[in-house]
Write an enzyme that holds these catalytic residues in place. Structure first.
Site, PDB file in Angstrom:
ATOM      1  N   ASP A 146       0.804  -1.347   0.100  1.00  0.00           N
ATOM      2  CA  ASP A 146       0.067  -0.012  -0.039  1.00  0.00           C
ATOM      3  C   ASP A 146       0.830   1.319   0.024  1.00  0.00           C
ATOM      4  O   ASP A 146       1.912   1.200   0.277  1.00  0.00           O
ATOM      5  CB  ASP A 146      -0.931   0.096   1.280  1.00  0.00           C
ATOM      6  CG  ASP A 146      -0.224   0.022   2.433  1.00  0.00           C
ATOM      7  OD1 ASP A 146       0.551  -1.124   2.618  1.00  0.00           O
ATOM      8  OD2 ASP A 146      -0.275   0.775   3.283  1.00  0.00           O
ATOM      9  N   GLU A 211      -0.079  -0.879   5.764  1.00  0.00           N
ATOM     10  CA  GLU A 211       1.053  -0.621   6.751  1.00  0.00           C
ATOM     11  C   GLU A 211       0.696   1.076   7.015  1.00  0.00           C
ATOM     12  O   GLU A 211       0.868   1.514   8.091  1.00  0.00           O
ATOM     13  CB  GLU A 211       2.290  -0.639   6.204  1.00  0.00           C
ATOM     14  CG  GLU A 211       3.545  -0.519   6.981  1.00  0.00           C
ATOM     15  CD  GLU A 211       4.053   1.153   7.196  1.00  0.00           C
ATOM     16  OE1 GLU A 211       4.983   1.184   8.038  1.00  0.00           O
ATOM     17  OE2 GLU A 211       3.601   1.628   6.178  1.00  0.00           O
ATOM     18  N   GLU A 212       0.336   1.746   5.973  1.00  0.00           N
ATOM     19  CA  GLU A 212       0.032   3.095   6.057  1.00  0.00           C
ATOM     20  C   GLU A 212      -1.062   3.408   7.090  1.00  0.00           C
ATOM     21  O   GLU A 212      -1.462   4.841   7.172  1.00  0.00           O
ATOM     22  CB  GLU A 212      -0.095   3.762   4.855  1.00  0.00           C
ATOM     23  CG  GLU A 212       1.147   3.546   3.903  1.00  0.00           C
ATOM     24  CD  GLU A 212       2.560   4.425   4.455  1.00  0.00           C
ATOM     25  OE1 GLU A 212       2.776   4.849   5.333  1.00  0.00           O
ATOM     26  OE2 GLU A 212       3.589   3.992   3.552  1.00  0.00           O
ATOM     27  N   HIS A 517       5.846  10.240   1.440  1.00  0.00           N
ATOM     28  CA  HIS A 517       4.608  10.712   1.940  1.00  0.00           C
ATOM     29  C   HIS A 517       4.235  12.275   1.239  1.00  0.00           C
ATOM     30  O   HIS A 517       3.331  12.890   2.067  1.00  0.00           O
ATOM     31  CB  HIS A 517       4.547  10.708   3.335  1.00  0.00           C
ATOM     32  CG  HIS A 517       4.487   9.352   3.873  1.00  0.00           C
ATOM     33  ND1 HIS A 517       3.896   9.017   5.142  1.00  0.00           N
ATOM     34  CD2 HIS A 517       4.875   8.198   3.571  1.00  0.00           C
ATOM     35  CE1 HIS A 517       3.998   7.772   5.389  1.00  0.00           C
ATOM     36  NE2 HIS A 517       4.451   7.499   4.202  1.00  0.00           N
TER      37      HIS A 517
END
Length: 555
Positions: A146, A211-212, A517
C-alpha cells in the site's frame, strides 16, 4: 578541524575544557583510553563461491537496469492507496490490490511458480522458498503493497501514478515507500531462481497491504499465521523497510544506519459536544475555540524532553562517529558521551543536529486533524481533533494519556464541560457539554531494541560492508554499520515475537530517495539497484551460515 559548533545553551553538564578539544586524537583520548573499544567494525563477509553471478551485475548491466525501470514503473502505476478507515479487505477501495498482485505474477513468474504463495486475510502475500536444511532458522524479508493517498495531483511535476522515468529518477507515489523494496526483493529472488538456485535456508517474503493505516489487516494477520506455523523466536533475522539510509560524514566514511528499534505511538482523538444555536448570539468561546485552546495548551505546557540513555541505539552511532569521523563531529561530543546527564546531553545534540535527530531522542506531538461546524450561521455542536504522538524509548503511551488529561482538565472546568478520559465504551456518555478522549487504535509501546553485539548482527553488518564498499557509487569509502532508532513505525510492530534480530532498513544513499509521503516522491534508480545488491547478497551470505561463530569484530 571542521566541526559542528554548539550554540551557547548552558545546558550540557560537562566542563568548558571538554567543549574545546583541539584535535581528533584528543577527542578519542577523552572518550576512551582504548581506541579499539569504540565502535569495532564487523569483518566484511566474503560471499561464498556458489557459482552465482556477482551482485555487481545489478548496477553494471544496462539491460538489467532497464528491466528494473520497467518493473518499478509498472508497480507505481497501480494506485494501491489506503486510508485510516479502510477496515475490510473486501472493501471496494482495495480493488487495485488485486490488479497489483496480477502484475506481480506477470513480472515474477519463476517466483510465483517455485515458491509457495499464501494469501493471508485475502490480500496479504507470503512467499516461501523452502530450504534443504531444517536446522537453519528461516530469514524473513518484509515490505508493504500500500501507499499513502495523494492530496492534489496537480501539485506534482509528473502525474503521481505515471511511474515516469527521466533517465535517473523514477517518480511516483510508492517509488520510495516502499514499492522499490517490494520489487527489489522479488527481483533478487527471481534472479536467483533464473540461475537454478535452491536455498539451504528457508526464505520468507511477507507483504502486508495496510501498513500506512496501522497494518492490522495485513501484517497483523500475517504475523499470526507465521507464528502459528514456525513458533516464537523462529527467524534468524527480519528485515523490513525504514532506517536512516546511508549517510556520508566527511570525505571517506559513510554510515549505514538500519533501525534496530522504533518509537511507540498513540493517536489521541478529542471529541467535544456542546450546545449549538444561531451564530448571531455566540458564547464567549465556541466549541472550535475551546478545541483550539486545548491544542494550544498541549503544544505549550509540560513539553517533552529528549533523553540519550546508555542503552539508546543512537549512542552507539555517535560513538562510531567519534571513532571513525573525529574531524566532523562536535568538539565536545566525546566528552559529552561520558556525561551522566542524559537529558542535557540529548538537548545539546538535538540543538546541534536539528529536528530529525531530536525526534529520535524525544516524544513528538502533532495535531494532524480537526473537524467542526457545518454552516457559517450555525454554532458548531460536534468538534473533533486528532493528535499524533510518536513515543520516545524512555516513555510509554500511558504517560502521554496522563499528560493530556492533566492539561485538558483545567480548561474543561473553566467552561463547565465534563470529561470522559479513555473509557472502555462510549455508550451512555453525556451528549451535551462533554468531552471524550479516545484512541484511534491500540497504542503501541516502543519496540524492543535488537542486539548489536551478537553474531547475526555481525554477519548482517559484514555483508552490508561488502556490498556497499564494492558499489561504484561508494568506491573508496569505508562503510560503518550502526543501528539507530526509527521515529515512525513499520509493520515489524506485529513481528516482535518472531525474532530478536529485527532490522528496519531501505539502504538508500541520502539525497537519492526523496519526498516520502509528499509531493514529487521519487527514487534514483541506482539506489534501487543497490538495494537489490544487498538483498541478493544477504540471502547468499546467510544461506548456509550457522549462528555459532560469536561476535568477533575486525578493527
Amino acid at each position: 578541524m571542521r566541526a559542528v559548533q554548539l550554540p551557547a545553551l548552558g545546558l550540557l553538564a560537562i566542563s568548558a575544557a571538554a567543549l574545546t578539544i583541539p584535535s581528533p586524537q584528543q577527542i578519542l583520548n577523552a572518550f576512551s583510553t582504548h581506541e579499539s573499544d569504540i565502535c569495532p567494525l564487523a569483518p566484511k563477509v566474503e560471499i561464498p563461491q556458489d557459482g552465482l553471478h556477482s551482485a555487481l551485475r545489478f548496477v553494471e548491466d544496462e539491460a538489467y537496469r532497464l528491466q528494473q525501470v520497467k518493473r518499478l514503473s509498472r508497480a507505481v502505476q497501480v494506485p494501491t492507496t489506503v486510508s485510516d478507515y479502510m477496515t475490510d479487505p473486501y472493501d471496494d477501495g482495495f480493488a487495485p490490490f488485486l490488479k497489483f498482485q496480477e502484475l506481480l505474477e506477470s513480472l515474477f513468474p519463476l517466483t510465483h511458480s517455485q515458491a509457495r504463495v499464501d494469501h493471508i486475510n485475502r490480500l496479504g502475500l507470503v512467499f516461501t522458498l523452502n530450504g534443504t536444511d531444517d536446522s537453519l532458522k528461516p530469514i524473513l524479508f518484509m515490505a508493504h503493497q500500500d501507499v499513502v493517498p495523494i492530496d492534489d495531483a496537480s501539485d506534482w511535476s509528473h502525474p503521481p501514478f505515471a511511474g515516469h522515468f527521466d533517465g535517473q529518477w523514477l517518480w511516483g507515489r510508492g517509488a520510495t515507500d516502499c514499492k522499490n523494496v517490494l520489487i527489489g526483493l522479488l527481483s533478487a529472488i527471481e534472479d536467483l531462481l533464473q540461475q537454478n538456485w535452491q536455498p539451504a535456508r528457508t526464505i520468507v517474503l511477507a507483504f502486508g497491504f495496510d501498513e500506512e493505516s496501522h497494518g492490522f489487516l495485513g501484517a497483523g494477520a500475517i504475523s499470526k499465521a507465521l507464528e502459528e506455523k514456525y513458533g516464537p523466536d523462529s527467524f534468524e533475522f527480519i528485515l523490513d523497510e525504514g532506517g536512516m539510509g546511508i549517510q556520508p560524514l566527511g570525505d571517506d566514511v559513510v554510515y549505514a544506519l538500519p533501525g534496530v528499534g522504533e518509537k511507540g505511538s498513540i493517536d489521541i482523538i478529542i471529541n467535544l459536544n456542546v450546545t449549538g444555536g444561531h451564530s448571531s448570539i455566540p458564547p464567549s468561546h465556541t466549541g472550535i475555540g475551546i478545541i483550539a485552546e486545548i491544542i494550544y495548551e498541549l503544544e505549550r505546557q509540560d513539553l517533552f524532553l529528549p533523553v540519550l540513555s546508555d542503552s539508546h541505539p543512537s549512542r552507539r552511532m555517535l560513538e562510531c562517529q567519534v571513532r571513525h569521523s573525529p574531524d566532523y563531529v562536535e568538539p565536545w561530543l566525546a566528552s559529552g558521551l561520558k556525561s551522566t546527564d542524559h537529558v542535557s546531553l540529548a538537548e545539546a545534540i538535538a540543538v546541534s543536529r536539528g529536528e530529525k535527530v531530536r525526534f529520535t531522542l524525544q516524544t513528538s506531538q502533532a495535531a494532524d486533524l480537526i473537524h467542526g461546524g457545518v454552516k457559517t450561521n450555525a454554532l458548531p455542536e460536534k468538534i473533533s481533533a486528532t493528535v499524533n504522538y510518536r513515543v520516545a524509548l524512555h516513555q510509554t503511551p500511558d504517560e502521554i494519556k496522563q499528560r493530556a488529561i492533566a492539561i485538558i482538565s483545567p480548561i474543561l472546568a473553566k467552561y463547565n464541560i465534563s470529561l470522559s478520559a479513555f473509557p472502555a465504551s462510549t455508550d451512555g456518555l453525556p451528549t451535551i457539554n462533554h468531552l471524550t478522549l479516545i484512541t484511534l487504535s491500540k497504542p503501541l509501546l516502543p519496540a524492543p531494541v535488537s542486539p548489536v553485539d551478537n553474531s547475526v548482527w555481525s554477519r548482517f553488518s559484514g555483508v552490508t560492508r561488502s556490498v556497499f564498499e564494492s558499489a561504484p557509487s561508494l568506491a573508496g569509502k569505508k562503510v560503518v554499520v550502526s543501528g539507530d532508532v526509527m521515529t515512525g513505525n513499520t509493520d515489524t510492530r506485529f513481528y516482535w515475537a518472531l525474532s530478536r534480530n529485527i532490522y528496519r532498513w531501505a539502504p538508500a544513499r541520502v539525497g537519492h530517495a526523496l519526498n516520502i509521503h509528499t509531493v514529487d516522491e521519487r527514487v534514483d534508480i541506482d539506489v534501487h539497484l543497490e538495494g537489490i545488491m544487498l538483498y541478493y547478497d544477504l540471502i547468499r551470505g546467510f544461506d548456509a551460515w550457522s549462528d555459532g561463530a560469536g561476535g568477533n569484530y575486525d578493527l
